[in-house]
Write a protein that holds these residues in place. Sequence first.
Motif, PDB file in Angstrom:
ATOM      1  N   SER A 177      26.917  79.726  40.450  1.00  0.00           N
ATOM      2  CA  SER A 177      25.660  79.858  39.744  1.00  0.00           C
ATOM      3  C   SER A 177      25.238  81.325  39.738  1.00  0.00           C
ATOM      4  O   SER A 177      25.852  82.165  40.422  1.00  0.00           O
ATOM      5  N   LEU A 178      24.188  81.618  39.003  1.00  0.00           N
ATOM      6  CA  LEU A 178      23.581  82.939  38.963  1.00  0.00           C
ATOM      7  C   LEU A 178      22.163  82.862  39.494  1.00  0.00           C
ATOM      8  O   LEU A 178      21.490  81.832  39.362  1.00  0.00           O
ATOM      9  N   ARG A 179      21.728  83.933  40.096  1.00  0.00           N
ATOM     10  CA  ARG A 179      20.365  83.993  40.619  1.00  0.00           C
ATOM     11  C   ARG A 179      19.368  83.729  39.489  1.00  0.00           C
ATOM     12  O   ARG A 179      19.490  84.270  38.393  1.00  0.00           O
ATOM     13  N   TRP A 214      18.443  65.148  48.099  1.00  0.00           N
ATOM     14  CA  TRP A 214      19.200  66.386  47.968  1.00  0.00           C
ATOM     15  C   TRP A 214      18.711  67.440  48.957  1.00  0.00           C
ATOM     16  O   TRP A 214      17.518  67.536  49.259  1.00  0.00           O
ATOM     17  N   ASN A 215      19.649  68.236  49.452  1.00  0.00           N
ATOM     18  CA  ASN A 215      19.338  69.405  50.277  1.00  0.00           C
ATOM     19  C   ASN A 215      20.142  70.567  49.695  1.00  0.00           C
ATOM     20  O   ASN A 215      21.369  70.577  49.775  1.00  0.00           O
ATOM     21  N   TYR A 216      19.440  71.548  49.119  1.00  0.00           N
ATOM     22  CA  TYR A 216      20.116  72.602  48.368  1.00  0.00           C
ATOM     23  C   TYR A 216      20.590  73.767  49.232  1.00  0.00           C
ATOM     24  O   TYR A 216      21.205  74.706  48.721  1.00  0.00           O
ATOM     25  N   GLY A 217      20.314  73.721  50.523  1.00  0.00           N
ATOM     26  CA  GLY A 217      20.840  74.741  51.419  1.00  0.00           C
ATOM     27  C   GLY A 217      20.015  75.999  51.518  1.00  0.00           C
ATOM     28  O   GLY A 217      20.303  76.870  52.348  1.00  0.00           O
ATOM     29  N   ASP A 218      18.983  76.137  50.675  1.00  0.00           N
ATOM     30  CA  ASP A 218      18.124  77.334  50.718  1.00  0.00           C
ATOM     31  C   ASP A 218      16.740  76.999  51.267  1.00  0.00           C
ATOM     32  O   ASP A 218      15.784  77.750  51.073  1.00  0.00           O
ATOM     33  N   GLY A 219      16.620  75.860  51.952  1.00  0.00           N
ATOM     34  CA  GLY A 219      15.332  75.419  52.486  1.00  0.00           C
ATOM     35  C   GLY A 219      14.594  74.456  51.582  1.00  0.00           C
ATOM     36  O   GLY A 219      13.541  73.936  51.959  1.00  0.00           O
ATOM     37  N   ASN A 220      15.127  74.209  50.398  1.00  0.00           N
ATOM     38  CA  ASN A 220      14.490  73.286  49.460  1.00  0.00           C
ATOM     39  C   ASN A 220      15.212  71.939  49.455  1.00  0.00           C
ATOM     40  O   ASN A 220      16.444  71.879  49.519  1.00  0.00           O
ATOM     41  N   THR A 221      14.430  70.876  49.380  1.00  0.00           N
ATOM     42  CA  THR A 221      14.968  69.515  49.313  1.00  0.00           C
ATOM     43  C   THR A 221      14.289  68.784  48.164  1.00  0.00           C
ATOM     44  O   THR A 221      13.225  69.201  47.673  1.00  0.00           O
ATOM     45  N   GLU A 248      17.793  83.775  45.377  1.00  0.00           N
ATOM     46  CA  GLU A 248      18.526  84.818  46.087  1.00  0.00           C
ATOM     47  C   GLU A 248      20.012  84.554  45.961  1.00  0.00           C
ATOM     48  O   GLU A 248      20.455  83.413  45.827  1.00  0.00           O
ATOM     49  N   THR A 249      20.781  85.633  46.029  1.00  0.00           N
ATOM     50  CA  THR A 249      22.229  85.486  45.989  1.00  0.00           C
ATOM     51  C   THR A 249      22.741  85.025  47.352  1.00  0.00           C
ATOM     52  O   THR A 249      22.043  85.105  48.366  1.00  0.00           O
ATOM     53  N   GLY A 250      23.967  84.540  47.376  1.00  0.00           N
ATOM     54  CA  GLY A 250      24.582  84.097  48.621  1.00  0.00           C
ATOM     55  C   GLY A 250      25.399  82.836  48.404  1.00  0.00           C
ATOM     56  O   GLY A 250      25.546  82.351  47.285  1.00  0.00           O
ATOM     57  N   THR A 251      25.907  82.295  49.503  1.00  0.00           N
ATOM     58  CA  THR A 251      26.665  81.049  49.467  1.00  0.00           C
ATOM     59  C   THR A 251      25.824  79.957  50.131  1.00  0.00           C
ATOM     60  O   THR A 251      25.376  80.120  51.275  1.00  0.00           O
ATOM     61  N   TYR A 252      25.620  78.874  49.437  1.00  0.00           N
ATOM     62  CA  TYR A 252      24.742  77.807  49.918  1.00  0.00           C
ATOM     63  C   TYR A 252      25.514  76.492  49.999  1.00  0.00           C
ATOM     64  O   TYR A 252      26.293  76.147  49.101  1.00  0.00           O
ATOM     65  N   GLY A 253      25.281  75.749  51.086  1.00  0.00           N
ATOM     66  CA  GLY A 253      25.857  74.420  51.236  1.00  0.00           C
ATOM     67  C   GLY A 253      24.906  73.376  50.677  1.00  0.00           C
ATOM     68  O   GLY A 253      23.754  73.270  51.116  1.00  0.00           O
ATOM     69  N   VAL A 254      25.346  72.632  49.702  1.00  0.00           N
ATOM     70  CA  VAL A 254      24.512  71.616  49.055  1.00  0.00           C
ATOM     71  C   VAL A 254      24.893  70.250  49.613  1.00  0.00           C
ATOM     72  O   VAL A 254      26.062  69.849  49.576  1.00  0.00           O
ATOM     73  N   ILE A 287      27.997  76.464  46.954  1.00  0.00           N
ATOM     74  CA  ILE A 287      27.662  77.104  45.691  1.00  0.00           C
ATOM     75  C   ILE A 287      27.555  78.614  45.931  1.00  0.00           C
ATOM     76  O   ILE A 287      26.780  79.052  46.801  1.00  0.00           O
ATOM     77  N   ASP A 288      28.316  79.382  45.203  1.00  0.00           N
ATOM     78  CA  ASP A 288      28.227  80.846  45.261  1.00  0.00           C
ATOM     79  C   ASP A 288      27.258  81.318  44.183  1.00  0.00           C
ATOM     80  O   ASP A 288      27.485  81.086  42.986  1.00  0.00           O
ATOM     81  N   VAL A 289      26.196  81.938  44.621  1.00  0.00           N
ATOM     82  CA  VAL A 289      25.168  82.414  43.693  1.00  0.00           C
ATOM     83  C   VAL A 289      25.290  83.925  43.557  1.00  0.00           C
ATOM     84  O   VAL A 289      25.167  84.656  44.547  1.00  0.00           O
ATOM     85  N   TRP A 290      25.528  84.394  42.356  1.00  0.00           N
ATOM     86  CA  TRP A 290      25.677  85.813  42.078  1.00  0.00           C
ATOM     87  C   TRP A 290      24.451  86.304  41.314  1.00  0.00           C
ATOM     88  O   TRP A 290      23.609  85.534  40.865  1.00  0.00           O
TER      89      TRP A 290
END
Length: 300
Positions: A177-179, A214-221, A248-254, A287-290
Amino acid sequence: MKNTTLLILTLFAAQLLSGVPQVAPAKGACSDLIKFIKDHGETIENTCPETIPEKDRFYVNDDDRQKRINNRPKPLYEIEYLDPCSFGLERFRGCSQNPDALPCEDGSSPYTRIIRFVEGPRNGEQIITNGLCPEQETPPDLPNAELREQQIIVTPSKFRSFPIAASMLKSEPTKFSLRNGHSHFWAVSGVQNFRINMSGRPVAVKAIPVRWNWNYGDGNTRNLDFPGEPAPEHTLRDETPTSHSYTETGTYGVGLTTLFRGEFSVDGGPWQAIPGQAAVPSEPIEIDVWRTKKQLIATD
């Protein structure tokens, strides 16, 4: 003479209280003292055991008392489970009719267990546990009682023991994904069927998905009552009912946990609801967010 009169009056008073003829014991023959309770509820102390009928004795010593407890018939009880969800309205109410009821640790809704005594001295007595969650459902601590065989039922814990397959988690674009873009997620799941034998009778069980947490890995559910669907024409500029935007960019576990409600049928009979739900987690994806960067390129 006075002492003799006092002894006769004392024995006569004891007879009036107990309704049992009292015999003056020989001197030194009453080394063991007991207490007993008559039907009228009075207690007489310091009475020789030999003067009290067996049926009226409360206890003589600890061994005798334990023997009497062990010989008593064990009270019978039965267990009933109640679900706060209205059968058939799960999607409408989301299995959470009480807005103040907190969900269980696994995201499922709490349910009620009723222990009801039948027959015996505790007949009609109920022990009700409201707001019961899977992590709290331990066997009843009733060492001196026996569970009465009931009609065949599938309990919440039995339902959770079935090998229910988790939903398959999908994303578009695939794991990228993209930021500030809209990553589209959806789940692939469906009704699952099982067949078992209970007490020699065939039992059919259905596991029906009703909620996707759902848990998107960035603190949001996000908790949804629908799984989403593929969107072949989706772009990161398009928001969907099941998309999520990372700031924010980064790698997130969904992660995803699917809640299944259950139904069972005995011998091809009518379907009956199983209280509670089974929470089945899916294999998470990354998910890799660029981020995008604009750059002017001179062309000659």
